[in-house]
Scaffold this motif. Structure first.
Motif, PDB file in Angstrom:
ATOM      1  N   LEU A 165      48.514  47.699  35.305  1.00 28.59           N
ATOM      2  CA  LEU A 165      47.567  46.622  35.612  1.00 28.59           C
ATOM      3  C   LEU A 165      47.651  45.501  34.581  1.00 28.59           C
ATOM      4  CD1 LEU A 165      44.420  48.776  36.486  1.00 28.59           C
ATOM      5  CD2 LEU A 165      45.923  47.634  38.109  1.00 28.59           C
TER       6      LEU A 165
ATOM      7  N   GLN B 233      41.121  49.860  45.208  1.00 24.76           N
ATOM      8  CA  GLN B 233      41.672  50.952  44.396  1.00 24.76           C
ATOM      9  C   GLN B 233      41.274  52.316  44.945  1.00 24.76           C
ATOM     10  OE1 GLN B 233      41.479  50.485  40.122  1.00 24.76           O
ATOM     11  NE2 GLN B 233      41.091  48.298  40.310  1.00 24.76           N
TER      12      GLN B 233
ATOM     13  N   TRP C 211      43.818  39.222  36.020  1.00 19.03           N
ATOM     14  CA  TRP C 211      43.401  39.763  37.325  1.00 19.03           C
ATOM     15  C   TRP C 211      42.929  38.677  38.292  1.00 19.03           C
ATOM     16  CZ3 TRP C 211      41.353  45.113  38.593  1.00 19.03           C
ATOM     17  CH2 TRP C 211      41.916  46.097  37.776  1.00 19.03           C
TER      18      TRP C 211
ATOM     19  N   LEU D  81      47.721  40.726  40.711  1.00 24.51           N
ATOM     20  CA  LEU D  81      47.009  41.423  41.772  1.00 24.51           C
ATOM     21  C   LEU D  81      46.659  40.443  42.886  1.00 24.51           C
ATOM     22  CD1 LEU D  81      44.665  43.603  39.548  1.00 24.51           C
ATOM     23  CD2 LEU D  81      46.709  44.323  40.751  1.00 24.51           C
TER      24      LEU D  81
ATOM     25  N   TYR E 186      40.893  43.293  45.307  1.00 27.44           N
ATOM     26  CA  TYR E 186      42.250  43.168  44.758  1.00 27.44           C
ATOM     27  C   TYR E 186      43.171  44.161  45.466  1.00 27.44           C
ATOM     28  CZ  TYR E 186      40.274  40.814  40.603  1.00 27.44           C
ATOM     29  OH  TYR E 186      39.639  39.968  39.750  1.00 27.44           O
TER      30      TYR E 186
ATOM     31  N   GLU F  66      52.416  42.351  36.178  1.00 21.32           N
ATOM     32  CA  GLU F  66      51.808  42.518  37.493  1.00 21.32           C
ATOM     33  C   GLU F  66      50.825  41.391  37.789  1.00 21.32           C
ATOM     34  OE1 GLU F  66      49.950  46.324  38.239  1.00 21.32           O
ATOM     35  OE2 GLU F  66      51.295  47.294  36.838  1.00 21.32           O
TER      36      GLU F  66
ATOM     37  N   THR G  15      46.371  46.355  45.002  1.00 23.99           N
ATOM     38  CA  THR G  15      47.185  46.836  43.889  1.00 23.99           C
ATOM     39  C   THR G  15      48.577  47.209  44.399  1.00 23.99           C
ATOM     40  OG1 THR G  15      46.529  49.116  44.249  1.00 23.99           O
ATOM     41  CG2 THR G  15      45.121  47.790  42.800  1.00 23.99           C
ATOM     42  N   ASN G  16      49.409  47.632  43.492  1.00 23.68           N
ATOM     43  CA  ASN G  16      50.766  48.020  43.886  1.00 23.68           C
ATOM     44  C   ASN G  16      50.799  49.290  44.723  1.00 23.68           C
ATOM     45  OD1 ASN G  16      52.251  45.899  42.894  1.00 23.68           O
ATOM     46  ND2 ASN G  16      52.232  46.715  40.817  1.00 23.68           N
TER      47      ASN G  16
ATOM     48  N   THR H  45      44.978  54.284  44.265  1.00 20.62           N
ATOM     49  CA  THR H  45      45.567  53.477  43.188  1.00 20.62           C
ATOM     50  C   THR H  45      45.483  54.182  41.835  1.00 20.62           C
ATOM     51  OG1 THR H  45      45.038  51.439  44.341  1.00 20.62           O
ATOM     52  CG2 THR H  45      45.362  51.273  41.974  1.00 20.62           C
TER      53      THR H  45
END
Lengths: 292, 422
Positions: free
Chosen positions: B165, B276, B171, B388, B296, B386, B298-299, B330
């Motif tokens: 993160l 998440q 963010w 987001l 958000y 990263e 996330t990956n 997440t």
């Protein structure tokens, strides 16, 4: 507008807080015990409602009716398991703090094992969920449900305390246990029933707390005990009426704090306790301390 | 006399030879001791929240880390470059019960008593905060899993690395850009007064102000807040076009439930954690309460088919689902990825010293591609690899799904703005 809203919201939530704190005050009034596991009983009530809703499709309000007799019985048994041994100790009140702190920790750990660590919540639709307009402003339905359930339960509790033989005996024990025994009252039985009633009130509040707090998790007990303790100190230890008035004032103060000083709102319970101790140690209804 | 001189010289030569031999054998024994002095195990120490407000996030994160450990131990251990061999991993995990004070004591114990090789922080900024100064004081590298608060990363402290993160200040960048692109001018922000949420709130406010937008409501509240009814009414009084609630999972759940039962509707509502812990939010808030909420992405929602360390997305999801089905989110990914960063440090470090581990991560920064994307840190150890994206929870039949709506380069769905009913 926001002041009006905060006052109405404070009164609604205050009634819920009264239900949440009443059991703690009752147990203190009768047995001189600060039940540090009180918040954990509230938490168990929440999990009970969750289990009854998802296991038996039982409406949470109906779940309260189901849980009350069960928790009275559990409290009755728990009293005889824990209290008589404790009463033989020299410093009974201090030792009770230690004992119930331990009970609180055990209950929390068992709840975490039994229900998991995740917070659980009930669907908003499981109770009436349409916002209620009052004085031109919409209020969340769950606040009205919480107040609407707490009010009759408190009324029944007051009827029990002031209009029944058992209630009179309870108040006699609250006033002076030795005198009560000397006139033939079975203080142990009265205390055991009071302990059960205290637990039942806590469990009932726990069902409503799932909606008011947004969910239930095993670790919420300590925070609830602190809030309930602040309220009963503010309203006067041992005074049921003080608990109701103290709860409503607490509710209004907390809501006003959320509007005007949100960052400090969580300090309200602690400010209440410290302020009460410094300005009026006997609490709002101080002259009636320990006399119901 | 000559004989004595000769004997003396001969003795000296012999002694020198013996010394040289001794040195040689010392050198070779030193070499063999490097191999033999390799530890029998690499100890990873961490704190986790088995109960309390952070348990829902901390437990999956721990499970992700345990997944990585079990995969490495199945190969005979993690590869340690300094010893050119695999060494089994051992875990010491203490339950801090979501208490920062307890976590602080436990971090101390992990360093001073357990003498762990690798120190991993608990979930989030609140529980990472006590570890930062303790790790720095003991010159122990802190593998920070998800404590993204800005104050943690300072120029003089090499003993921290953010594994997953971006730093909190990064963010909300796409979020602020999204609101500006939608010409939203009335923004309400309510945030928890902790490093994680306050950092984001400050960043959003600064970016909006730079675009000429001053939030109509900007208020911090205690992290433990679970009652939002009155706060929502205060917010509604400012007639915002967007409401951002920056909190932890319990805050977000309580906020969304209160919003649902209040009957209030706003054109845009944003909360942090549904992206998440999506399935948890579906259970707690319900699909009706989540619809059109922004969060958000996330990956976890990105499919990485090619990685140079660990499992790819499909393999990771399948393995995690098999071993820890309740942690398929997440946070499970972050825990696993923390393990991959630890692995990279151990593989590339020239010794097990903490600074060597840190230097190794500086070396691999930008070149480590995992199931969580590209690992890239700045000189202060903060993750900058990263971004987001902004996601929106959209109706999908009788349920909901997460769609990435901004930036357009990452988008796989179109935002619904304003939300219906607002």
């Amino acid at each position: 507008m926001l002041v009006e809203y905060s006052i109405v919201a404070g009164v609604l939530l205050g009634l819920f807080y009264a239900l949440m704190a009443m059991g703690l005050n009752l147990v203190f009034g009768v047995q001189r015990i600060i039940n540090l596991a009180h918040g954990d009983m509230v938490m168990l009530g929440g999990f009970g409602a969750w289990e009854l809703y998802y296991g038996y499709h039982l409406n949470p309000v109906v779940a309260i009716v189901v849980m009350i007799p069960i928790t009275v019985a559990v409290g009755f048994g728990l009293y005889y398991l824990l209290i008589p041994r404790l009463k033989s100790a020299v410093d009974f009140e201090t030792l009770s703090l230690v004992l119930f702190f331990g009970v609180s920790q055990v209950v929390e750990a068992l709840a975490a094992l039994g229900f998991g660590n995740n917070e659980r919540s009930l669907p908003v639709s499981s109770i009436p969920s349409h916002p209620v307009n009052f004085l031109g402003q919409p209020y969340p339905a769950d606040w009205w449900v919480a107040a609407g359930v707490a009010l009759p339960l408190l009324a029944i509790f007051f009827l029990y305390l002031y209009r029944t033989r058992l209630g009179r005996e309870t108040r006699a024990v609250m006033a002076d246990e030795h005198e009560a025994v000397s006139v033939g009252i079975d203080a142990a039985r009265v205390s055991a029933i009071s302990f059960g009633v205290g637990l039942a009130l806590a469990a009932a509040a726990g069902v409503l707390a799932v909606f008011v707090f947004g969910g239930v998790d095993p670790s919420e007990g300590v925070g609830i005990t602190i809030t309930a303790f602040a309220i009963i100190v503010f309203g006067s230890l041992g005074s049921p009426l003080g608990t109701v008035v103290g709860s409503i004032l607490f509710g209004v103060a907390y809501q006003l704090a959320q509007v005007y000083t949100p960052s400090w709102s969580n300090l309200v319970p602690y400010v209440l306790v410290i302020g009460t101790m410094l300005l009026r140690p006997q609490g709002l209804f101080g002259r009636r301390t320990r006399i119901a | 006399m000559k004989i004595r001189k000769f004997l003396s010289a001969a003795l000296s030569v012999t002694a020198l030879g013996a010394l040289a031999a001794a040195c040689g054998s010392s050198s070779s024994s030193s070499s063999s001791s490097t191999t033999s002095s390799a530890p029998s195990s690499i100890t990873i120490g961490t704190a986790y929240s088995g109960s309390g407000a952070f348990a829902t996030s901390s437990v999956p994160e721990l499970n992700g880390l345990k997944l990585w450990m079990s995969l490495e131990n199945a190969k005979g251990g993690v590869y340690v470059g300094a010893y050119k061999k695999r060494i089994p991993l051992k875990l010491i995990a203490y339950n801090d019960q979501s208490s920062a004070q307890t976590a602080g004591v436990q971090y101390n114990q992990l360093i001073t008593q357990n003498k762990v090789n690798i120190l991993v922080a608990d979930f989030g900024s609140v529980l990472t905060a006590p570890a930062v100064s303790i790790a720095q004081a003991h010159h122990q590298l802190l593998f920070d899993q998800s404590g993204t608060g800005i104050p943690f990363f300072t120029p003089g402290n090499p003993y921290i690395v953010l594994c997953n993160l971006p730093e909190s200040s990064i963010w909300p960048t796409p979020l602020a850009q999204y609101m500006i692109s939608k010409k939203i001018t009335k923004v309400a922000i309510v945030y928890g007064t902790n490093d994680f949420d306050a950092s984001q709130a400050e960043t959003v406010q600064a970016k909006l102000k730079a675009a000429g937008i001053t939030p109509v409501f900007y208020q911090g509240i205690p992290t433990s807040t679970t009652s939002y009814g009155t706060i929502l009414t205060s917010i509604a009084a400012t007639h915002p076009q967007a409401v951002l609630e920056l909190g932890y999972q319990p805050n977000d759940t309580a906020f969304l439930q209160a919003l649902q039962s209040s009957g209030l509707h706003f054109p845009m509502v944003f909360t942090v954690f549904p992206g998440q812990l999506f399935s948890l939010f579906q259970q707690q808030v319900g699909n009706a309460g989540l619809q059109y909420t922004y969060t958000y992405a996330t990956n976890f929602f990105h499919n990485y088919t090619s990685v140079n360390e660990g499992l790819n997305s499909a393999q990771f999801l399948a393995t995690l689902k098999k071993q820890y089905p309740s942690s398929v989110n997440t946070l499970g990914l972050l825990g696993y990825n923390t393990g991959l960063v630890v692995e990279a440090a151990l593989k590339n470090a020239t010794s097990l010293s903490q600074l060597a581990l840190r230097n190794a991560l500086t070396k691999v920064s930008g070149n480590l591609n995992t199931v969580d994307g590209n690992f890239k840190i700045n000189s202060e150890g903060a993750q900058i690899g990263e971004l987001l994206p902004v996601a929106q929870i959209l109706p999908s039949g009788s349920t909901t799904k997460i769609g990435i709506v901004y930036p357009s380069s990452a988008a796989n769905a179109t935002a619904v703005y304003p939300a219906p009913g607002a």
